[in-house]
Design a protein around this motif. Structure first.
Motif, PDB file in Angstrom:
ATOM      1  N   THR A 606       0.845  -1.187   0.000  1.00 47.68           N
ATOM      2  CA  THR A 606       0.000   0.000   0.000  1.00 47.68           C
ATOM      3  C   THR A 606       0.880   1.236   0.000  1.00 47.68           C
ATOM      4  O   THR A 606       1.790   1.358   0.827  1.00 47.68           O
ATOM      5  CB  THR A 606      -0.921   0.031   1.235  1.00 47.68           C
ATOM      6  OG1 THR A 606      -1.755  -1.123   1.227  1.00 47.68           O
ATOM      7  CG2 THR A 606      -1.796   1.279   1.225  1.00 47.68           C
ATOM      8  N   SER A 608       0.494   5.546  -0.205  1.00 46.09           N
ATOM      9  CA  SER A 608      -0.425   6.683  -0.171  1.00 46.09           C
ATOM     10  C   SER A 608       0.371   7.976  -0.232  1.00 46.09           C
ATOM     11  O   SER A 608       1.456   8.082   0.359  1.00 46.09           O
ATOM     12  CB  SER A 608      -1.291   6.655   1.094  1.00 46.09           C
ATOM     13  OG  SER A 608      -0.496   6.784   2.254  1.00 46.09           O
ATOM     14  N   THR A 617      -3.844   6.844  -3.636  1.00 49.28           N
ATOM     15  CA  THR A 617      -3.493   5.579  -2.996  1.00 49.28           C
ATOM     16  C   THR A 617      -3.271   4.525  -4.072  1.00 49.28           C
ATOM     17  O   THR A 617      -3.883   4.584  -5.148  1.00 49.28           O
ATOM     18  CB  THR A 617      -4.593   5.089  -2.034  1.00 49.28           C
ATOM     19  OG1 THR A 617      -5.808   4.905  -2.776  1.00 49.28           O
ATOM     20  CG2 THR A 617      -4.826   6.075  -0.913  1.00 49.28           C
ATOM     21  N   ASN A 619      -2.871   0.184  -4.086  1.00 48.69           N
ATOM     22  CA  ASN A 619      -2.866  -1.066  -3.326  1.00 48.69           C
ATOM     23  C   ASN A 619      -2.682  -2.247  -4.272  1.00 48.69           C
ATOM     24  O   ASN A 619      -3.319  -2.305  -5.332  1.00 48.69           O
ATOM     25  CB  ASN A 619      -4.190  -1.247  -2.568  1.00 48.69           C
ATOM     26  CG  ASN A 619      -4.452  -0.129  -1.587  1.00 48.69           C
ATOM     27  OD1 ASN A 619      -3.821  -0.055  -0.554  1.00 48.69           O
ATOM     28  ND2 ASN A 619      -5.386   0.740  -1.921  1.00 48.69           N
TER      29      ASN A 619
END
Length: 732
Positions: A606, A608, A617, A619
């Protein structure tokens, strides 16, 4: 010196015997720089001010007739009522006795910025009637949007406007006609029609959803959402909300939709009638007043539906793809040393024809004694008692009672640099089977025993160390820990022996799921790996800057079974790492390494970023099915899953951009994506959305998927209302 005349006719109206209200006072005050009086007429000029009850009035000139109790305000008239109403007019005639007022021309504005102006407005007891009015919340000179109405009225007490023959203008362009329109001018809850949802799709035709909001009392309200999908069917949803004395909101939703026979036939759908309900409520302090030093919490979340479409049909483009759902009713209470809990769980899976053979927890009762010392500060213990009723409609059920008592010793060495602990974990459980007359023992192939016991005593030895050191530009902490756990005593009934466990594992590898339902599964009750000697190794370290912000961390964990190499190989090396490279950028990763496959069997990353007006973001998730790892088929595409999801949001000033993307990295297709371009100012907003998703649907044969692409345009007239239209482009 300013001349001041106070006609303070605090007219103390002494009510007669027939008046039940008793005394009443009417407050009146008139003042100005220049005040003259002739008979019953008083003329106030230059900064003239008049107060009548709760209304404040200013004008260039005020003429007041004491006998008729009437007033004429001329020139730059401004009227205020508290902080909720502002009126600007050139001429105002009012009768204080009858409360009838004529304003020519007039401009009204409330505290929320909504205004309207008219050539002539008449006020009768705070209800203003107007003709040929303009209504908006934008700039008065050049409003982005406004309503032009031939007539209407404004109730300043109930705070709503009703208009007739209204035309909605965008700038100078007329865009919509409303024969009658009523809307509130405050932010308080009021009953009425909410903004409708309009759309058109190739599968469902024209779609119209019209919410109706009903708020008769402050503590509860209802929203009704009747809808029609011209080519699909009709239905209605209802949401009921109730606030308790602590302002906790209980929500109950119910929905029903009936599909046309032709629509079901064309798409081979399973359910003609789609229905469901939901209930949610959460409250702290339910029983706190009954006990001293006690805190508790109650939570319930219940949902039932016969089709995934129940959730989607609540909105024009409702999205819901979760086939598994858990309904819960939980309660727990605790004091300084004690904890009690009661948990209900109901599992539903819409991918199955029914959930008759799914185990349900109805309920699980728990008592826990928190960790506490005994005799000395180095000797500690705790207590946990549980009783579980596991039931289902088809197949055996069981009731399990268990008790767990860990007793440990903890002390420090080398000036607290090293901490050593030892623990004995005592556990005992009794299991009673129900509805098991046709259930077979996997080993003997005979009817399984109805009552069985399981007990063990495990010991654990551990050593750990925590060290920390401050440097010039950062601060570092490190933790190391090793735990050894092994059984010292173990007892099991015949139906829970290792041989039964192995026999069931062999059957599971050769039988279908339906055939396996006839056999007792010991895995439902106990974890056989808990009886194996093992070592847990943990290591973690953290770096912080001088302001205490985390810069970097790394954690690693490994379990090793000392007497079973196969179990060890089935374990993964778990690693977690995270860093803040600079303010606004954060990256974290979880990585699992499989010794059997000699590859990474699970990973998630992840990232951000939130700086310079950019919010984004990213993922990534990857996983190999554990059963495929054990069978050696982990290279098959069916045993792998991977997803990538990203989002980006940035305000360019003239417009705001936001986007989302979901991509299946294993099957190489976009699960969903959306792009939104929007612009919001004080009184107006517009948004254009392009989106697509893939959603499962229930058919007579199985669960199938359809691709859904659509464009949505939305206009927001603040604080009046918003309206949008959706056009679906493609269905596959």
């Amino acid at each position: 010196m300013r001349a001041l005349l106070l006609i303070s006719l605090f007219v103390c109206a002494i009510a007669s015997a027939q008046t039940p209200q008793g005394d009443k006072r009417k407050i009146f005050e008139l003042s100005a720089n220049n005040v003259t009086s002739r008979g019953s007429v008083v003329v106030a000029q230059d900064n003239a001010f008049m107060l009548s009850e709760d209304v404040y009035m200013y004008a260039d000139k005020i003429t007041y007739n004491r006998e008729e109790e009437s007033a004429l305000l001329e020139g730059n008239v401004r009227i205020y009522r508290g902080g909720s109403l502002f009126v600007d007019a050139a001429r105002v005639e009012m009768n204080l006795k009858t409360k009838h007022t004529i304003l020519q021309p007039a401009y009204f504005q409330n505290e929320n910025g909504m205004w309207f102006s008219g050539r002539e407005v008449q006020d009768s007891d705070k209800i203003y009637t107007f003709k040929k009015a303009i209504i908006s919340s934008c700039d008065v000179q050049f409003p982005i949007w406004h309503l032009k109405s031939t007539s209407g009225h404004y109730n300043s007490q109930k705070e709503y406007i009703s208009t007739w023959n209204s035309r909605l203008y965008f700038g100078s362009l007329p865009v919509f006609y409303l024969p009658y329109f009523s809307f509130p001018t405050s932010t308080e809850r009021k009953s009425g029609l909410l903004t409708p949802e309009l759309g058109s799709t190739s599968r469902e035709g024209f779609v119209y959803i019209q919410p109706l909001y009903i708020a008769p009392f402050k503590q509860w309200d209802i929203t009704l959402l009747p809808q029609i999908r011209v080519d699909r069917g009709r239905g209605i949803n209802a949401e009921f909300r109730l606030a308790d004395e602590k302002n906790n909101i209980a929500r109950f939703n119910v929905g029903y939709f009936r599909q046309y026979h032709e629509y079901m036939k064309d798409f081979n759908l399973l359910n003609k009638e789609i229905f469901g309900f939901e209930f949610e409520y959460s409250r702290a302090g339910l029983l706190e007043p009954l006990f001293t030093n006690y805190k508790d919490h109650f939570y319930t979340s219940i949902m039932y539906m016969n089709d995934l479409e129940y959730k989607r049909l609540q909105k024009l483009n409702g999205r819901y793809s979760t086939r598994l759902h858990t309904s819960r009713i939980n309660y727990y209470g605790q004091s300084d040393n004690h904890y009690v809990g009661m948990y209900f769980k109901y599992f539903s899976n819409l991918a199955q024809a029914n959930n008759n053979n799914t185990f349900q927890t109805m309920p699980n009762l728990q008592y826990h004694r928190f960790l506490d010392t005994i005799f000395t500060n180095h000797l500690y213990y705790s207590l946990d008692v549980q009783s579980k009723n596991i039931t289902r409609h088809t197949g055996y059920t069981y009731w399990q009672n268990s008790i767990n008592v860990p007793i440990g010793l903890n002390f420090s060495l080398l000036k607290d640099y090293i901490n050593v602990n030892g623990k004995v974990d005592l556990y005992a459980s009794n299991v009673s089977l129900g509805n098991a007359q046709d259930t077979l023992d996997p080993l003997s192939r005979e009817r399984v025993e109805r009552s069985m016991q399981y007990a063990y005593a495990n010991y654990e030895l551990g050593i750990n160390s925590d060290v920390a050191k401050a440097y010039k530009y950062f601060f570092h902490t490190m933790h190391l820990e090793a735990l050894f756990n092994a059984p010292s005593y173990r007892y099991t009934s015949d139906a829970m022996s290792d041989q039964v466990y192995q026999a069931y594992s062999e059957l599971a590898g050769s039988m279908s799921s339906a055939a396996l339902e006839a056999y007792w599964n010991p895995n439902e009750i106990m974890d056989f790996s808990s009886a194996q000697p093992k070592v847990d190794l943990k290591f973690s370290n953290y770096f912080y800057n001088t302001q205490g912000q985390e810069l970097f961390f790394y954690r690693v964990y490994q379990r090793i079974y000392t007497q079973d190499q196969i179990l060890t190989q089935n374990q993964s090396l778990r690693q977690e790492v995270g860093t803040t490279l600079f303010d606004g950028l954060n990256i974290t990763a979880n990585i699992f390494y499989s010794y059997i496959a000699k590859t990474f069997n699970e990973a998630s990353v992840t990232a951000s970023f939130n700086k310079f007006g950019v919010q984004s973001t990213l993922n990534y998730f990857f996983r190999i099915d554990s059963r495929a790892l054990q069978a050696g088929t982990y290279n098959d595409a069916a045993s792998r899953s991977g997803f990538l999801r990203g989002s980006l949001r940035y305000d360019f000033g003239y417009f705001q951009f936001s986007g989302n993307l979901g991509y299946d990295t294993q099957n190489y297709y976009f699960k969903d994506w959306s792009v939104i371009l929007s612009r919001d100012i004080r009184c107006f907003g517009i948004a254009l959305k392009f989106a697509a998703d893939v959603r499962p649907i229930l058919t007579r044969n199985n669960i199938e998927t359809i691709a859904n692409q659509y464009i949505k345009v939305e206009f927001r007239f603040v604080p009046l209302a918003g309206v949008g239209f959706t056009q679906r482009l493609q269905n596959q």
